[in-house]
Design an enzyme around this catalytic site. Sequence first.
Site, PDB file in Angstrom:
ATOM      1  N   GLY A   1       0.908  -1.346  -0.079  1.00 57.20           N
ATOM      2  CA  GLY A   1       0.043   0.038  -0.028  1.00 57.20           C
ATOM      3  C   GLY A   1       0.826   1.263  -0.214  1.00 57.20           C
ATOM      4  N   ASN A   2       2.018   1.074   0.479  1.00 56.13           N
ATOM      5  CA  ASN A   2       2.893   2.375   0.573  1.00 56.13           C
ATOM      6  C   ASN A   2       3.471   2.816  -0.839  1.00 56.13           C
ATOM      7  OD1 ASN A   2       4.603   0.099   0.680  1.00 56.13           O
ATOM      8  ND2 ASN A   2       5.975   1.052   1.933  1.00 56.13           N
TER       9      ASN A   2
ATOM     10  N   LYS B   1     -13.220 -10.195   6.081  1.00 62.93           N
ATOM     11  CA  LYS B   1     -12.738  -8.981   5.790  1.00 62.93           C
ATOM     12  C   LYS B   1     -13.663  -7.667   5.758  1.00 62.93           C
ATOM     13  CE  LYS B   1      -9.174  -7.062   2.991  1.00 62.93           C
ATOM     14  NZ  LYS B   1      -8.117  -6.859   3.745  1.00 62.93           N
TER      15      LYS B   1
ATOM     16  N   LYS C   1      -4.249  -9.596  -1.905  1.00 62.51           N
ATOM     17  CA  LYS C   1      -3.434  -9.390  -3.040  1.00 62.51           C
ATOM     18  C   LYS C   1      -2.438 -10.314  -3.083  1.00 62.51           C
ATOM     19  CE  LYS C   1      -0.451  -6.482  -2.050  1.00 62.51           C
ATOM     20  NZ  LYS C   1       0.684  -6.468  -1.257  1.00 62.51           N
TER      21      LYS C   1
ATOM     22  N   LYS D   1       1.446 -12.985   3.698  1.00 60.63           N
ATOM     23  CA  LYS D   1       2.772 -12.670   2.831  1.00 60.63           C
ATOM     24  C   LYS D   1       3.941 -14.039   2.655  1.00 60.63           C
ATOM     25  CE  LYS D   1       2.514  -7.979   3.419  1.00 60.63           C
ATOM     26  NZ  LYS D   1       1.773  -7.624   2.359  1.00 60.63           N
TER      27      LYS D   1
END
Length: 320
Positions: free
Chosen positions: A12-13, A129, A213, A275
Amino acid sequence: MMRKKAVIALGGNAIQSGDGTAEAQQKAIENTAKQLVDFIENGIDIIISHGNGPQVGNILLQQKAADSVKNPAMPLDTCGAMSQGMIGYWMQNAMDKAIKERGMVKNIVTVVTRVVVDKNDPAFTNPTKPIGPFYSEKEARKIMEETSSFFKEDAGRGWRRVVASPKPVSIKEYSIINSLVEQGTIVISVGGGGIPVIETENGLVGVEAVIDKDFASQKLAELVDADALIILTAVDNVYIDYNKPTQRKLEDISVGELKAFIESGHFAAGSMLPKVEAAIHFAETSPVRKTIITSLNQAFNAIEGKAGTVVSMHGAPVTV
């Protein structure tokens, strides 16, 4: 020399740094694009994926604010498609600019990507979510009575809608994406985890869900036979005992070792866990594939073996 292929999953960053304006987000993406060009200059074909949480959240707020009988709010899958187009457009402009500054010529395209999920995925019976705006308990219960939506109280901040987060089964456009990459095109795809769709007798139908994602990026990397999956996040490495006196960064690590750390509870479900799980799934598909988890600033150093956490079947360095 044979060209290498990598899927780069942006955190996101890489898109938003506090300010949600279009101008601020485009500036953040321009900074990101400058670093991604390093891969292209060094003979690596890239497929770029990205998150869309803040962006699709804003779109949902805008839809809610304008909702009326004559102008009904669009469903979540459609809002996801909107965010893919918006962020992809920004990324195309930024990559164009960065490539031109390096004296190169490359085609760049965004593929609005549909990700197939299983309609019987257990996630659909346990939506977790959170998405969209906050509501009072009274508002949330009223919406639940009138629709099939689920709401949950969110850490004392109000009630939010929760949707399923099913695992990706396949990616409808993967062969098109791969063909474009083989032609030397930079492809932006599976934005926000892709648009979740289920297969029916009448074709594909969008569902109210959000796909992680990193899992979607892993599935795409597998389907296009990428050499590496690069998951970019806010830290340079994966750590165990994070923020404790015994904190230790992980560098070259095997799938088996990483699984043991997961079982020991080292990674948070809403943070690093998806991740490292995605990293494991990709590395398990071939002994010559690897996943790198690192920060944007260290991304190219990591693919050269100088930074980041590298996950492979046996933990040995694998050159991309």
